[in-house]
Scaffold this motif. Structure first.
Motif, short mmCIF file in Angstrom:
data_model
loop_
_atom_site.label_atom_id
_atom_site.label_comp_id
_atom_site.label_asym_id
_atom_site.label_seq_id
_atom_site.Cartn_x
_atom_site.Cartn_y
_atom_site.Cartn_z
N GLY A 9 0.76 -1.43 -0.23
CA GLY A 9 -0.05 -0.01 0.03
C GLY A 9 0.70 1.30 -0.03
N ILE A 10 1.83 1.34 0.77
CA ILE A 10 2.94 2.33 0.97
C ILE A 10 3.47 2.88 -0.59
N LEU A 11 3.96 1.56 -1.06
CA LEU A 11 4.59 1.72 -2.09
C LEU A 11 3.72 2.18 -3.41
N LYS A 296 -0.44 2.79 10.35
CA LYS A 296 0.45 3.78 10.77
C LYS A 296 0.30 4.89 10.12
N PRO A 297 0.16 4.81 8.46
CA PRO A 297 0.21 6.20 7.78
C PRO A 297 -0.94 7.07 8.30
N THR A 298 -1.17 8.03 7.76
CA THR A 298 -2.16 8.93 7.96
C THR A 298 -3.47 8.30 7.26
N VAL A 300 -5.49 10.46 5.50
CA VAL A 300 -5.46 10.91 4.10
C VAL A 300 -4.64 10.12 3.10
N SER A 301 -3.77 9.50 3.78
CA SER A 301 -2.68 8.79 2.75
C SER A 301 -3.32 7.53 2.64
N LEU A 302 -3.93 6.94 3.66
CA LEU A 302 -4.40 5.69 3.47
C LEU A 302 -5.61 5.61 2.30
N LYS A 303 -6.54 6.58 2.47
CA LYS A 303 -7.61 6.62 1.46
C LYS A 303 -7.08 7.17 0.06
N ARG A 304 -6.13 7.63 0.18
CA ARG A 304 -5.51 7.99 -1.22
C ARG A 304 -5.06 6.81 -1.83
#
Length: 774
Positions: A9-11, A296-298, A300-304
């Motif tokens: 997901g982060i990548l 752990k991510p925010t 907003v970043s998870l939704k994005r």
């Protein structure tokens, strides 16, 4: 597994920032499903999901309701449980009356609900994190409102399913003792609601092992039901627990545990975390749940990242028929839209530990709306929860090759991979030979379904066999999944090394088992031509006590050839030599002559007809031995056109695949008519909630067979050639992008019978294209 998903997901999020998602030549909004009236009940729900979670979402009497579904939530009876229902009520209530809209937005993978009443406007966004098992509800309003969220459970007490209700579990019509669905545990802790079902010490696995005489090797067998805990956690930002209440939804009593916002605000956020795991210690499961609830991510970043995943998903492939048309009643347009909607439903279980079930997937709902006599709980689905029927499951996964959804396929592949040891134990224990014995209807622990195996068996009957008129000797269906594994290597260059032992063992079973059976009948293990004597066998569930079944022969031929076509890194010299020898022992496909016409036969001989499949045409699909670009096309055409059983069994309903046969044989008008019947709007509010057909609602093998047929009308692969429009109606304009072997994508537009903007990647594969509309 979950850590890997988070890294992915982060990548993906990083990639989304660095490079734009490929642009489509059409607007996905055209395919969004939008309603302006509320629903009567759960049968008028709308699907949404991600990762391995599926939700049914609807608004009824001014309240938002959600069913929570997650793969792998099997109880002690092997029912695939819903993990509860959520009910949202807003104060003051914009959904009480007035303006309303509910829209599934495909490009983002979420549902937006809007309401307006007496000057209060509100919007609720429902979406599921693809990379973390979290359901999000975002509430925003034009003035301060309060929100009440109730977690509802019908398993607040022990339940006692009887008679037909046991079709939802592994016992079906023959439970060995009274069945109990043991109650869940639901508690309020620190203004959160935690709910879970912890399997009992004795499960279906234990009783089935005993039934099938495997007690002495029980400790060696894989058991997915032991220590399984399925549940989750509901929490809200600035919400507090305010108590319980009781009620009845449709015919099912429930209790609810209620959170309410501490203050009226214009914005509220709720989250449901779902977790399924095998942990002997409950505290370990709770710790894992809490960790999953706080990624752990925010936010907003998870939704994005989730929205980016859906955009990337839609960029892989598409089939848009009559692009630009604004008439939703046009059946051709419906076919294209519903192809995409069903593909969306499959993608909601992209990363599940278990495959999408053919009999409803993650989107089943109250059964009384399907059959008024089925006054059962929302956990019900016909044909079992932990029971997987291969002839049906295959149709859910074959279309993912041409759609390029290769990352969705391991859920099905790993299902068989996990069961390899148990299947090999069956062969060794019952018959003393090697190879993996997989049955057609198989439990998620690799043994035959106990009702189909039959509790009332003759004492001297072979313990390894099902005592069942439909399923006896039907064990070749695993080979279709083996072929899918091989095809992912051919299409996508996927690394399939982990599946090679499964493929080899599944093939070896037939060689060793039928030599074993021949040896028990006489002194020769092969016939006078040096071929295996495949008797007794079965051509699908239809032609029984078959001699040299066409489904078995075609499968053995094509999977063995596919295995031998792999690079040497996959198959060592010793194995290669063995399988080259096996290829010489496989009999030829049977044929027959009727009315002076040569046709494919379902088997060389058979004793009776038991079902309504057309396995004589499996050489056309899925095995591709006959068809466009292949020799002896007339034999296959004669079979489709004149075989009396094929004509009698022909239909578009459920798992019927005559639409696929017609497409493979270039019968455009026939393929068009059958495909329209398959993929036009369902007789339910959501267009792709087909069924029940032969199974349940939504009927996923109905949708999967429809997808396959449409793909085959548009693009077929024969060896290294790619045929475009082999059965495509000239009056259907289409915008398409599909996948082919060699990591190839083919993209283009057909308008007024002319091919425009053909794009083939990689470019050197352009020479493989044969346009049949020229």
């Amino acid at each position: 597994m979950m850590i890997e998903k988070r890294i992915i997901g982060i990548l993906l999020l990083i990639i989304a920032f660095l490079s734009p998602v490929g642009a489509q030549e059409f607007n996905w909004k055209d395919y969004n499903v939008s309603w302006t009236t509320q629903s009567k009940n759960s049968s008028e729900s709308m699907p949404v999901g991600g990762g391995d979670i599926g939700l049914n979402v609807w608004v009824e009497n001014g309240e938002l309701l959600l069913y929570l579904g997650k793969t792998g939530a099997f109880d002690e009876n092997n029912t695939l449980l819903k993990l509860g229902r959520l009910r949202l009520h807003l104060y003051p209530n914009p959904f009480a009356d007035g303006k309303f809209q509910q829209e599934l937005q495909l490009d983002k993978g979420h549902i937006i609900l809007k309401g307006e009443n007496k000057g209060v406007k509100a919007e609720v966004v429902v979406w599921v994190d693809v990379f973390n098992p979290n359901v999000h509800l975002e509430v925003s309003a034009n003035r301060k409102i309060k929100v009440e969220a109730a977690y509802e459970s019908w398993r607040f007490q022990d339940l006692f399913p009887k008679k037909k209700e046991n079709n939802a579990n592994s016992w079906k019509w023959a439970p060995p003792k009274p069945v109990v669905t043991h109650k869940d545990q639901i508690v309020a802790e620190a203004n959160n609601i935690i709910f879970y079902h912890q399997n009992q010490d004795t499960t279906a696995f234990d009783l089935v092992v005993e039934q099938q005489g495997l007690t002495t090797i029980k400790d060696s067998l894989y058991n997915p039901l032991k220590n399984r805990i399925s549940g989750g956690l509901l929490k809200g930002e600035d919400f507090e627990y305010v108590g319980q209440r009781s009620g009845t939804y449709m015919n099912t009593p429930y209790q609810s545990w209620i959170l309410k916002s501490k203050a009226a605000k214009t914005n509220h956020a709720l989250q449901v975390t779902l977790h399924v795991g095998q942990q002997a210690d409950l505290q370990h499961w709770k710790t894992a749940l809490e960790d999953l609830a706080t990624p752990k991510p925010t936010f907003v970043s998870l939704k994005r990242a989730t929205e980016s995943w859906w955009k990337s998903f839609w960029d892989r492939s598409h089939i848009v028929i009559q692009p630009g048309l604004t008439d939703p009643n046009n059946e051709a347009w419906q076919v294209g839209r519903n192809y995409q909607l069903f593909r969306f439903m499959l993608a909601c279980n992209a990363y599940g530990d278990y495959p999408t079930k053919f009999n409803g997937g993650l989107f089943t709902y109250d059964p009384v709306t399907i059959d008024s006599t089925f006054k059962f709980t929302p956990d019900f689905r016909n044909w079992g929860g932990g029971t997987y029927t291969a002839q049906n499951q295959r149709l859910v996964y074959w279309p993912l090759l041409k759609s390029g959804d290769f990352d969705l396929m391991p859920a099905q592949f790993k299902f068989y991979q996990r069961l390899l040891g148990n299947a090999e134990w069956r062969s060794k224990f019952y018959w003393g030979h090697s190879g993996a014995s997989f049955t057609e209807q198989i439990e998620n622990f690799g043994l035959p379904n106990p009702a189909e195996y039959n509790w009332k068996r003759p004492k001297d009957f072979d313990k390894g066999l099902e005592y069942n008129a439909w399923l006896e000797y039907e064990w070749d269906t695993v080979l279709e999944f083996c072929m899918m594994m091989l095809e992912t290597e051919r299409y996508n260059k996927s690394d399939i090394q982990a599946y090679i032992p499964l493929i080899e063992s599944s093939l070896r079973f037939f060689d060793e088992h039928y030599q074993y059976r021949a040896r028990r009948r006489g002194s020769k293990v092969l016939d006078d031509k040096g071929h295996l004597i495949l008797y007794p066998g079965s051509a699908a569930e239809t032609y029984k006590m078959a001699y040299n079944s066409a489904t078995t022969i075609a499968a053995l031929q094509q999977v063995t050839k596919g295995l031998l076509a792999l690079p040497d890194t996959y198959v060592n010299s010793e194995s290669r030599s063995y399988f080259q020898g096996l290829l010489t022992r496989i009999p030829p496909l049977p044929q027959r002559e009727l009315g002076g016409k040569k046709m494919l036969a379902p088997a060389q001989l058979w004793a009776r007809i038991n079902n309504t499949e057309s396995p004589q045409l499996y050489g056309v699909y899925p095995w591709g031995i006959y068809g466009i670009g292949k020799p002896d096309m007339d034999i296959a055409l004669n079979t489709y056109t004149y075989d009396p059983d094929v004509l009698k069994f022909k239909s578009h309903i459920g798992w019927k695949q005559h639409n696929i046969f017609a497409a493979r044989l270039g019968l455009t008008d026939e393929a068009k008519q059958l495909t329209v019947s398959k993929l036009k709007n369902a007789e339910r509010r959501f267009p792709t909630f087909w069924g029940p057909g032969f199974d349940w609602v939504p009927d996923h093998n109905w949708g999967g067979s429809g997808m396959i047929g449409l793909q085959e009308m548009l693009l077929q692969v024969v060896d290294d050639k790619i045929y475009l429009f082999p059965a495509w109606p000239k009056d259907w304009d289409v915008d398409f992008k599909l996948h082919a072997p060699g990591q190839t994508t083919v993209e283009g537009r057909l308008k007024d019978g002319k091919l425009l903007d053909l794009k083939v990647f990689p470019k050197e594969r352009e020479t493989a294209i044969i346009n049949l509309l020229k």
